[in-house]
Design a protein around this motif. Structure first.
Motif, PDB file in Angstrom:
ATOM      1  N   GLU A 109       2.907   7.054  -6.885  1.00 36.02           N
ATOM      2  CA  GLU A 109       2.099   8.165  -7.394  1.00 36.02           C
ATOM      3  C   GLU A 109       2.864   9.485  -7.279  1.00 36.02           C
ATOM      4  O   GLU A 109       2.751  10.358  -8.134  1.00 36.02           O
ATOM      5  CB  GLU A 109       0.788   8.253  -6.630  1.00 36.02           C
ATOM      6  CG  GLU A 109      -0.164   7.088  -6.913  1.00 36.02           C
ATOM      7  CD  GLU A 109      -1.427   7.164  -6.064  1.00 36.02           C
ATOM      8  OE1 GLU A 109      -1.539   8.118  -5.262  1.00 36.02           O
ATOM      9  OE2 GLU A 109      -2.292   6.269  -6.190  1.00 36.02           O
ATOM     10  N   MET A 110       3.667   9.594  -6.215  1.00 34.19           N
ATOM     11  CA  MET A 110       4.432  10.817  -6.006  1.00 34.19           C
ATOM     12  C   MET A 110       5.547  10.955  -7.042  1.00 34.19           C
ATOM     13  O   MET A 110       5.956  12.071  -7.368  1.00 34.19           O
ATOM     14  CB  MET A 110       5.025  10.825  -4.595  1.00 34.19           C
ATOM     15  CG  MET A 110       3.991  10.867  -3.478  1.00 34.19           C
ATOM     16  SD  MET A 110       4.760  10.783  -1.848  1.00 34.19           S
ATOM     17  CE  MET A 110       5.757  12.261  -1.884  1.00 34.19           C
ATOM     18  N   TYR A 111       6.063   9.835  -7.544  1.00 34.71           N
ATOM     19  CA  TYR A 111       7.183   9.868  -8.483  1.00 34.71           C
ATOM     20  C   TYR A 111       6.752   9.498  -9.906  1.00 34.71           C
ATOM     21  O   TYR A 111       7.588   9.154 -10.739  1.00 34.71           O
ATOM     22  CB  TYR A 111       8.279   8.884  -8.033  1.00 34.71           C
ATOM     23  CG  TYR A 111       9.058   9.353  -6.830  1.00 34.71           C
ATOM     24  CD1 TYR A 111      10.166  10.178  -6.977  1.00 34.71           C
ATOM     25  CD2 TYR A 111       8.680   8.969  -5.544  1.00 34.71           C
ATOM     26  CE1 TYR A 111      10.893  10.604  -5.881  1.00 34.71           C
ATOM     27  CE2 TYR A 111       9.406   9.391  -4.436  1.00 34.71           C
ATOM     28  CZ  TYR A 111      10.503  10.204  -4.614  1.00 34.71           C
ATOM     29  OH  TYR A 111      11.211  10.625  -3.515  1.00 34.71           O
ATOM     30  N   GLN A 112       5.466   9.606 -10.199  1.00 41.50           N
ATOM     31  CA  GLN A 112       4.975   9.165 -11.505  1.00 41.50           C
ATOM     32  C   GLN A 112       5.524   9.990 -12.656  1.00 41.50           C
ATOM     33  O   GLN A 112       5.550   9.529 -13.812  1.00 41.50           O
ATOM     34  CB  GLN A 112       3.450   9.201 -11.527  1.00 41.50           C
ATOM     35  CG  GLN A 112       2.850  10.571 -11.290  1.00 41.50           C
ATOM     36  CD  GLN A 112       1.334  10.528 -11.273  1.00 41.50           C
ATOM     37  OE1 GLN A 112       0.730   9.543 -11.700  1.00 41.50           O
ATOM     38  NE2 GLN A 112       0.710  11.581 -10.769  1.00 41.50           N
ATOM     39  N   GLU A 142      10.649   9.161 -14.843  1.00 36.23           N
ATOM     40  CA  GLU A 142      10.685   7.880 -15.550  1.00 36.23           C
ATOM     41  C   GLU A 142      11.723   6.919 -14.973  1.00 36.23           C
ATOM     42  O   GLU A 142      11.576   5.705 -15.077  1.00 36.23           O
ATOM     43  CB  GLU A 142      10.983   8.113 -17.029  1.00 36.23           C
ATOM     44  CG  GLU A 142       9.860   8.860 -17.758  1.00 36.23           C
ATOM     45  CD  GLU A 142      10.153   9.004 -19.231  1.00 36.23           C
ATOM     46  OE1 GLU A 142      11.240   8.560 -19.656  1.00 36.23           O
ATOM     47  OE2 GLU A 142       9.306   9.567 -19.936  1.00 36.23           O
ATOM     48  N   ASP A 143      12.813   7.457 -14.400  1.00 34.92           N
ATOM     49  CA  ASP A 143      13.873   6.580 -13.919  1.00 34.92           C
ATOM     50  C   ASP A 143      13.671   6.144 -12.469  1.00 34.92           C
ATOM     51  O   ASP A 143      14.538   5.501 -11.875  1.00 34.92           O
ATOM     52  CB  ASP A 143      15.243   7.250 -14.068  1.00 34.92           C
ATOM     53  CG  ASP A 143      15.303   8.629 -13.403  1.00 34.92           C
ATOM     54  OD1 ASP A 143      14.233   9.133 -13.010  1.00 34.92           O
ATOM     55  OD2 ASP A 143      16.401   9.191 -13.300  1.00 34.92           O
ATOM     56  N   VAL A 144      12.538   6.488 -11.867  1.00 33.55           N
ATOM     57  CA  VAL A 144      12.207   6.031 -10.510  1.00 33.55           C
ATOM     58  C   VAL A 144      10.952   5.171 -10.590  1.00 33.55           C
ATOM     59  O   VAL A 144       9.870   5.666 -10.898  1.00 33.55           O
ATOM     60  CB  VAL A 144      11.979   7.223  -9.544  1.00 33.55           C
ATOM     61  CG1 VAL A 144      11.615   6.695  -8.155  1.00 33.55           C
ATOM     62  CG2 VAL A 144      13.218   8.093  -9.464  1.00 33.55           C
ATOM     63  N   ARG A 145      11.085   3.874 -10.329  1.00 39.35           N
ATOM     64  CA  ARG A 145       9.940   2.968 -10.401  1.00 39.35           C
ATOM     65  C   ARG A 145       9.414   2.581  -9.019  1.00 39.35           C
ATOM     66  O   ARG A 145       8.262   2.247  -8.857  1.00 39.35           O
ATOM     67  CB  ARG A 145      10.349   1.707 -11.168  1.00 39.35           C
ATOM     68  CG  ARG A 145      10.633   1.952 -12.638  1.00 39.35           C
ATOM     69  CD  ARG A 145       9.382   2.367 -13.378  1.00 39.35           C
ATOM     70  NE  ARG A 145       9.615   2.557 -14.816  1.00 39.35           N
ATOM     71  CZ  ARG A 145       9.509   1.608 -15.707  1.00 39.35           C
ATOM     72  NH1 ARG A 145       9.194   0.379 -15.329  1.00 39.35           N
ATOM     73  NH2 ARG A 145       9.734   1.848 -16.975  1.00 39.35           N
ATOM     74  N   LEU A 146      10.304   2.608  -8.021  1.00 33.38           N
ATOM     75  CA  LEU A 146       9.965   2.205  -6.655  1.00 33.38           C
ATOM     76  C   LEU A 146       9.289   0.826  -6.628  1.00 33.38           C
ATOM     77  O   LEU A 146       8.132   0.677  -6.223  1.00 33.38           O
ATOM     78  CB  LEU A 146       9.071   3.255  -5.982  1.00 33.38           C
ATOM     79  CG  LEU A 146       9.741   4.607  -5.687  1.00 33.38           C
ATOM     80  CD1 LEU A 146       8.792   5.531  -4.941  1.00 33.38           C
ATOM     81  CD2 LEU A 146      11.016   4.418  -4.869  1.00 33.38           C
ATOM     82  N   SER A 174       0.837  -1.206   0.000  1.00 34.45           N
ATOM     83  CA  SER A 174       0.000   0.000   0.000  1.00 34.45           C
ATOM     84  C   SER A 174       0.869   1.252   0.000  1.00 34.45           C
ATOM     85  O   SER A 174       0.600   2.228  -0.719  1.00 34.45           O
ATOM     86  CB  SER A 174      -0.928   0.003   1.215  1.00 34.45           C
ATOM     87  OG  SER A 174      -1.808  -1.095   1.182  1.00 34.45           O
ATOM     88  N   PHE A 175       1.925   1.225   0.824  1.00 36.32           N
ATOM     89  CA  PHE A 175       2.860   2.335   0.911  1.00 36.32           C
ATOM     90  C   PHE A 175       3.543   2.558  -0.441  1.00 36.32           C
ATOM     91  O   PHE A 175       3.724   3.699  -0.890  1.00 36.32           O
ATOM     92  CB  PHE A 175       3.887   2.049   2.001  1.00 36.32           C
ATOM     93  CG  PHE A 175       4.805   3.189   2.316  1.00 36.32           C
ATOM     94  CD1 PHE A 175       4.444   4.157   3.241  1.00 36.32           C
ATOM     95  CD2 PHE A 175       6.039   3.307   1.692  1.00 36.32           C
ATOM     96  CE1 PHE A 175       5.297   5.216   3.540  1.00 36.32           C
ATOM     97  CE2 PHE A 175       6.887   4.354   1.973  1.00 36.32           C
ATOM     98  CZ  PHE A 175       6.518   5.311   2.905  1.00 36.32           C
ATOM     99  N   GLN A 176       3.920   1.456  -1.096  1.00 36.77           N
ATOM    100  CA  GLN A 176       4.593   1.538  -2.387  1.00 36.77           C
ATOM    101  C   GLN A 176       3.697   2.219  -3.430  1.00 36.77           C
ATOM    102  O   GLN A 176       4.163   3.057  -4.199  1.00 36.77           O
ATOM    103  CB  GLN A 176       4.969   0.134  -2.868  1.00 36.77           C
ATOM    104  CG  GLN A 176       5.573   0.098  -4.267  1.00 36.77           C
ATOM    105  CD  GLN A 176       5.293  -1.209  -4.993  1.00 36.77           C
ATOM    106  OE1 GLN A 176       4.434  -1.980  -4.588  1.00 36.77           O
ATOM    107  NE2 GLN A 176       6.025  -1.443  -6.074  1.00 36.77           N
ATOM    108  N   LYS A 177       2.418   1.858  -3.458  1.00 36.61           N
ATOM    109  CA  LYS A 177       1.499   2.435  -4.439  1.00 36.61           C
ATOM    110  C   LYS A 177       1.395   3.945  -4.268  1.00 36.61           C
ATOM    111  O   LYS A 177       1.381   4.705  -5.241  1.00 36.61           O
ATOM    112  CB  LYS A 177       0.130   1.787  -4.316  1.00 36.61           C
ATOM    113  CG  LYS A 177       0.107   0.326  -4.780  1.00 36.61           C
ATOM    114  CD  LYS A 177      -1.291  -0.273  -4.621  1.00 36.61           C
ATOM    115  CE  LYS A 177      -1.317  -1.722  -5.092  1.00 36.61           C
ATOM    116  NZ  LYS A 177      -2.658  -2.350  -4.921  1.00 36.61           N
TER     117      LYS A 177
END
Length: 428
Positions: A247-250, A253-257, A240-243
């Motif tokens: 959204e914050m880093y959408q 492009e080079d940050v997928r988390l 849940s935290f990851q989702k």
């Protein structure tokens, strides 16, 4: 003047490399930046690019040849350009015969001229032998005509000669009566020797990256006392935290988390808390590092490489994510250099996308710890008096029991589990 294609230095400790395969033949046109030959060190297999436009005038080292770093393995120049005598093949890669060899040239065995005499007027099939195989055969008193070649077009490789040497050693240590019994029972044809009654088999000599991995994995298991312990982490909250974080880093492009990014960051924090796992062992001395140099295993078609995130403990979660993504792309595109894959203090390997839960990762020497990540699965559990669906991540820690005991290893794994189950601690 002809331009040299030299054996590159892929790492600080590399003094020589092995020619794996020529992608161009002598006489072929090449363009600057085009891959012309594949070479390997003890850690990596890599394409070598043409340093200039022109014609591949000469191949100076055959497959399986070992050549010192900086020595010429080929030459590129203008069509019909001659190569001076001083540009001869380096000593370490030179055939013991006087014949110049290229991928299109068949190296004829001249140790026994009568073998190639022909009284019928028909062409004689010449014996193909790599220089490394010939040298080893001569030093071991092996007649190359007794060796069955498994290389391209029946070419005899160094591995083929080693097989004959091993067979002769076993024969010397086996009583004559047993030898005769074995000969009476052994298959009479090559296909029967491979698979009884079936000649539909492809025989591929192990070489290049696969050979390097094979040697390193066997050495790892033979020279360390490896033990694997396993644990699961409830990552329901982490997902849940990851989702929300993604959204914050959408827009980046080079940050997928990914989950792997979170596990990597949690592992770094756990290693700082349990520094004994952030160590290497050379057989005599234990080196414990203040900085975490994290290796991330990346699967390729040819095998496995482990690029390294240096000083990973100084990076934020998003920075770790960027490094992992870039390293993975570079690895699959063959852009990693030798220094990118040395100096790790701990490694993470994941089989989660393959549906594997728990597994036993093999240590990446000289490290004393490696973490295996499995596939997330759902499970119904009691939460108070109610049953809920929770999501669990399998964790497998292999460690060198010579250096680390079970208790500190399990403490490290427990800390990692805690970070994954309370994800806000990962980013604080």
């Amino acid at each position: 003047m002809a331009v040299e294609i030299v054996m590159p230095k892929l790492g600080m400790g590399m003094s020589e490399g092995t020619v794996v395969e020529w992608l161009k033949n002598a006489g072929d046109p090449v363009k600057k930046g085009e891959s012309v030959v594949v070479i390997s060190s003890d850690k990596i297999e890599k394409d070598v690019e043409a340093p200039d436009d022109g014609i591949l005038l000469k191949v100076n080292a055959d497959p399986d040849d070992t050549v010192p770093v900086g020595e010429a393995i080929g030459y590129i120049g203008a069509e019909n350009e001659s190569i001076d005598d001083q540009l001869a093949k380096p000593e370490g890669a030179r055939s013991e015969t006087s014949a110049e060899t290229t991928p299109n040239t068949v190296l004829e065995d001249q140790s026994e001229p009568n073998k190639n005499e022909n009284t019928s007027g028909r062409p004689v099939l010449k014996l193909r032998v790599s220089p490394a195989a010939r040298k080893l055969a001569k030093g071991s008193n092996i007649d190359v005509h007794e060796v069955i070649g498994t290389g391209p077009h029946g070419r005899i490789t160094k591995a083929d000669v080693l097989n004959v040497i091993e067979a002769k050693a076993k024969e010397r240590n086996t009583p004559a009566s047993i030898q005769q019994s074995m000969k009476d029972k052994e298959p009479t044809t090559q296909s029967e020797k491979r698979i009884a009654g079936d000649d539909r088999v492809k025989v591929t000599p192990i070489s290049g990256m696969r050979k390097v991995i094979s040697d390193r994995m066997l050495k790892s298991l033979q020279q360390s006392a490896q033990l694997t312990i396993q644990m699961t982490a409830d990552v329901t909250e982490l997902i849940s935290f990851q989702k929300k974080a993604r959204e914050m880093y959408q827009d980046e492009e080079d940050v997928r988390l990914t989950i792997t990014d979170f596990v990597a960051k949690a592992t770094i924090l756990a290693l700082k808390k349990h520094p004994k796992l952030n160590s290497t062992f050379d057989g005599t001395n234990i080196s414990t590092y203040e900085s975490v140099h994290l290796g991330i295993a990346v699967a390729l078609n040819e095998g496995l490489v482990v690029p390294v995130i240096r000083d990973a403990d100084t990076l934020s979660l998003s920075e770790v994510s960027k490094r992992i993504r870039k390293m993975s792309i570079d690895a699959r595109e063959g852009k990693l250099a030798g220094p990118d894959m040395i100096g790790s203090t701990f490694t993470i390997s994941s089989l989660g996308t393959s549906g594997v839960t728990f597994f036993t990762p093999v240590l990446n020497p000289p490290e004393i710890g490696i973490l295996g990540i499995g596939s997330i699965y759902d499970q119904a559990v009691f939460v108070g008096e109610t049953i809920e669906k929770r999501r669990f991540l399998p964790l497998s820690l292999t460690f060198d029991h010579r250096i680390i005991d079970g208790s500190p290893a399990s403490n490290f794994l427990s800390s990692l589990k805690t970070y994954l189950e309370t994800p806000f601690k990962i980013v604080l």
